[in-house]
Design a protein around this motif. Structure first.
Motif, mmCIF file in Angstrom:
data_model
loop_
_atom_site.group_PDB
_atom_site.id
_atom_site.type_symbol
_atom_site.label_atom_id
_atom_site.label_comp_id
_atom_site.label_asym_id
_atom_site.label_seq_id
_atom_site.Cartn_x
_atom_site.Cartn_y
_atom_site.Cartn_z
ATOM 1 N N VAL A 142 -5.943 -5.077 5.205
ATOM 2 C CA VAL A 142 -5.230 -5.010 6.485
ATOM 3 C C VAL A 142 -6.139 -4.315 7.493
ATOM 4 O O VAL A 142 -6.618 -3.215 7.230
ATOM 5 C CB VAL A 142 -3.907 -4.228 6.349
ATOM 6 C CG1 VAL A 142 -3.189 -4.151 7.690
ATOM 7 C CG2 VAL A 142 -3.020 -4.871 5.294
ATOM 8 N N PHE A 164 0.934 -3.233 1.980
ATOM 9 C CA PHE A 164 -0.446 -2.761 1.987
ATOM 10 C C PHE A 164 -0.757 -2.285 3.399
ATOM 11 O O PHE A 164 -0.508 -2.995 4.374
ATOM 12 C CB PHE A 164 -1.390 -3.887 1.566
ATOM 13 C CG PHE A 164 -1.147 -4.355 0.161
ATOM 14 C CD1 PHE A 164 -0.173 -5.306 -0.106
ATOM 15 C CD2 PHE A 164 -1.868 -3.825 -0.888
ATOM 16 C CE1 PHE A 164 0.075 -5.727 -1.407
ATOM 17 C CE2 PHE A 164 -1.636 -4.240 -2.197
ATOM 18 C CZ PHE A 164 -0.656 -5.181 -2.454
ATOM 19 N N PHE A 165 -1.285 -1.084 3.481
ATOM 20 C CA PHE A 165 -1.450 -0.436 4.776
ATOM 21 C C PHE A 165 -2.860 -0.564 5.321
ATOM 22 O O PHE A 165 -3.846 -0.539 4.562
ATOM 23 C CB PHE A 165 -1.111 1.055 4.652
ATOM 24 C CG PHE A 165 0.357 1.328 4.659
ATOM 25 C CD1 PHE A 165 1.122 1.084 3.527
ATOM 26 C CD2 PHE A 165 0.984 1.792 5.803
ATOM 27 C CE1 PHE A 165 2.488 1.316 3.532
ATOM 28 C CE2 PHE A 165 2.346 2.030 5.814
ATOM 29 C CZ PHE A 165 3.104 1.797 4.684
ATOM 30 N N GLY A 166 -2.940 -0.646 6.644
ATOM 31 C CA GLY A 166 -4.201 -0.511 7.343
ATOM 32 C C GLY A 166 -4.563 0.957 7.492
ATOM 33 O O GLY A 166 -3.800 1.841 7.105
ATOM 34 N N ASP A 190 -10.409 -0.932 0.180
ATOM 35 C CA ASP A 190 -10.035 -1.744 1.339
ATOM 36 C C ASP A 190 -8.779 -2.543 1.009
ATOM 37 O O ASP A 190 -8.753 -3.319 0.046
ATOM 38 C CB ASP A 190 -11.191 -2.674 1.702
ATOM 39 C CG ASP A 190 -10.894 -3.487 2.964
ATOM 40 O OD1 ASP A 190 -11.706 -4.350 3.317
ATOM 41 O OD2 ASP A 190 -9.825 -3.252 3.577
ATOM 42 N N SER A 191 -7.737 -2.350 1.809
ATOM 43 C CA SER A 191 -6.457 -3.007 1.522
ATOM 44 C C SER A 191 -6.418 -4.436 2.023
ATOM 45 O O SER A 191 -5.543 -5.208 1.647
ATOM 46 C CB SER A 191 -5.325 -2.223 2.174
ATOM 47 O OG SER A 191 -5.416 -2.319 3.601
#
Lengths: 107, 112
Positions: B4, B102-104, B1-2
């Motif tokens: 985002v 950091f990507f969703g 889990d990032s």
């Protein structure tokens, strides 16, 4: 403006063979470079950053300022390496990505 | 889990409609980026916000707009939708403007 070029769209390699993904950049300042990986169109995850000079999942990348390159390498490809790989450059308050490389590892 | 969060995860809508995609950045991150990923175009940078202000603009159509609110969440508004707007829309956040992002998980938009 910064630009990132990844010349090969698709790369197929056999399991156990070396992998090299090319990334060239243009940027007038001092760049920060990254490699991101995306499995099956999930979220992009950071794989490597040039400042840490680390090896993640067997991958390494060296920044060559003379050749403006940041190629990604792995000596022995594994099936789980099949993914999209994006090279990215951070500068001018922006993160610019190349068009990506699709890597397919053949068992 | 990032850290985002993007909502919704999936969206199906008709041509001509308008939709809003939402992004909650990681706690403490001031910068939010929006990207469009279609099958044939790769990852396209749309727009970046930093602490509520537009910082950089990429290949964003005039039919698209975005904003970042005081609580730092961001919304991407897509209007007069066309079939070609079908894509994955990613949001990313970073502490500042020139660091890793950091990507969703993305919002998958299908226009029918």
């Amino acid at each position: 403006a910064q630009r990132v070029t990844q010349p090969e769209k698709l790369l197929s390699v056999f399991k156990g063979a070396p992998v090299e993904l090319k990334c060239n950049y243009s940027y007038s300042g001092s760049p920060e470079l990254f490699w991101y990986v995306q499995y099956s169109r999930q979220r992009l995850q950071l794989l490597l950053r040039h400042i840490s000079r680390e090896s993640i999942k067997g991958f390494t990348a060296d920044l060559n300022k003379g050749e403006t390159s940041f190629h990604l390498k792995k000596p022995f490809a594994q099936e789980e390496d099949s993914a999209m790989y994006y090279c990215a450059l951070s500068g001018n308050n922006r993160l610019a990505f190349g068009k990506g490389n699709q890597v397919v590892v053949i068992p | 889990d990032s850290g985002v969060t993007q909502t919704p995860k999936h969206l199906i809508t008709a041509t001509g409609q308008r939709v809003t995609l939402r992004c909650s950045p990681r706690s403490g991150d001031l910068s939010v980026y929006w990207y469009q990923q279609s099958l044939d175009q790769g990852l396209q940078f749309l727009i970046q916000y930093y602490n509520g202000e537009e910082r950089a603009k990429g290949n964003i159509l005039e039919r698209f707009s975005a904003q970042q609110f005081p609580d730092l969440h961001s919304e991407l508004n897509l209007s007069s939708l066309e079939l070609g707007d079908s894509a994955l829309y990613f949001c990313a956040s970073s502490p500042g403007g020139s660091t890793e992002a950091f990507f969703g998980q993305g919002t998958r938009l299908t226009v029918v």
